[in-house]
Design an enzyme around this catalytic site. Structure first.
Site, PDB file in Angstrom:
ATOM      1  CD  GLU A  20      10.100   7.256 -17.334  1.00 25.92           C
ATOM      2  OE1 GLU A  20      10.769   7.308 -16.283  1.00 25.92           O
ATOM      3  OE2 GLU A  20       9.008   6.661 -17.419  1.00 25.92           O
ATOM      4  CG  LEU A  55      -1.943  -1.169   1.241  1.00 27.71           C
ATOM      5  CD1 LEU A  55      -2.692  -1.173   2.572  1.00 27.71           C
ATOM      6  CD2 LEU A  55      -2.913  -1.095   0.068  1.00 27.71           C
ATOM      7  CE  LYS A  70       6.031   1.149 -16.326  1.00 31.15           C
ATOM      8  NZ  LYS A  70       7.125   1.245 -15.381  1.00 31.15           N
TER       9      LYS A  70
END
Length: 338
Positions: free
Chosen positions: A196, A8, A189
């Site tokens: 990127e 989380l 990815k």
């Protein structure tokens, strides 16, 4: 549908929030009690152990990992002893794609599915949605497609490509895509992140050229590190770099979300002196170059961008000393001070 989320952090918690908005039932676990408490207060069901998390879910279960790549195997090892045939594990972190191939094969022997999902969206994903590049067996992809669709930006995330505008919508236009078998999602990815690096380096280098376009206004110095300018009148521009990033965002061929974020950063601090310039890399750039080497594919831009990140962290310091020493030995050139 029901989904379990393990991890989380910023992305994991925001993914849960996005799922909760569309009424998915989210069972969550994190080693930090405060993170569990916070997201439970927003509608998720929190468990304080993996055992309790699995017990709270209905079969066939789907558990999504958003944990550092270094501990994915450890968590999968714990889960594989708790899950049943037909359950599926999703790794949404930045794992090395060859690890996905191994994991999928190992879990398949136990009847447990495995999907690797490359996720892009960062801290903006809650509002904008998350682009997802997915690898693994089609059966599990289809089962989890409602989750992928909820997390994705949706068709409004970008204008439709003109050549597709009159055709039916398909998942890639929603912002998620089943790329192929195990490892394919993280492979795509991985290359995305390598690109990127190159795009970021191109913006940085171009803006740096603009920043130094006033060198002709600086008085000539005999101790200068560089040769005197033959035509200093050609470099007398004191440019507003922050304003240039703004004008480039509107109508140019190099406008992009990365440029938007650059403009935002410079609007907050035009000199960027709140940053040291030490640029980290998280592994995907290195893996992309290794794939290029294995495939015999030339990728000099991506290589240069990665090596520039190494240089930003002082990795060239000894090499620079060697060059300085050689200049002294062959020509008696003293190092300049200041």
């Amino acid at each position: 549908m029901e989904i379990g989320m393990i991890g989380l952090g910023r992305m994991g918690s925001n993914m849960v929030r996005r799922l909760l908005k569309e009424s998915h039932r989210c069972i969550v676990f994190d080693t930090h009690a405060e993170a569990r408490k916070t997201i439970a207060g927003e509608g998720a069901v929190a468990a304080d152990s993996l055992e309790k998390m699995v017990a709270a879910m209905k079969a066939p279960r789907a558990l999504w990992l958003m944990v550092p790549a270094a501990i994915v195997d450890k968590v999968i090892g714990q889960l594989s002893g708790l899950l049943e045939r037909g359950d599926v594990i999703i790794d949404g972190g930045n794992s090395f794609y060859q690890d996905d191939i191994r994991r999928a094969a190992e879990l398949k022997k136990k009847g447990i599915g495995y999907l690797d999902v490359g996720v892009s969206g960062g801290v903006w994903g809650l509002q904008r949605g998350y682009c997802q590049m997915i690898g693994g067996e089609v059966e599990y992809f289809k089962r989890l497609e409602p989750v992928f669709k909820t997390l994705a930006p949706g068709i409004s995330g970008a204008s439709r490509t003109p050549a597709r505008a009159n055709g039916p919508e398909f998942p890639a236009e929603q912002g998620y895509l089943h790329c192929g078998p195990a490892g394919a999602g993280h492979f795509v990815k991985m290359v995305h992140n390598g690109i990127e690096y190159g795009i970021m380096a191109a913006y940085a280098e171009g803006l740096n050229i603009l920043k130094h376009a006033d060198i002709g206004l600086i008085p000539a110095d005999a101790d200068s590190e560089t040769a005197p300018l033959a035509h200093p009148e050609n470099y007398q521009y004191k440019l507003d770099i922050s304003a240039i990033t703004e004008v480039w965002r509107r109508g140019t061929v190099i406008q992009s979300w990365l440029l938007d974020l650059t403009a935002e950063a410079m609007a907050k601090n035009a000199t960027l002196d709140n940053f040291s310039g030490r640029v980290s890399d998280s592994g995907e750039g290195r893996w992309t170059l290794q794939a290029a080497i294995d495939e015999g594919v030339s990728s000099p831009v991506l290589a240069a961008a990665l090596f520039d990140r190494f240089a930003s962290r002082g990795a060239t310091e000894f090499a620079d000393r060697v060059m300085s020493a050689m200049r002294y030995e062959f020509g008696g050139h003293q190092e300049k001070t200041g």
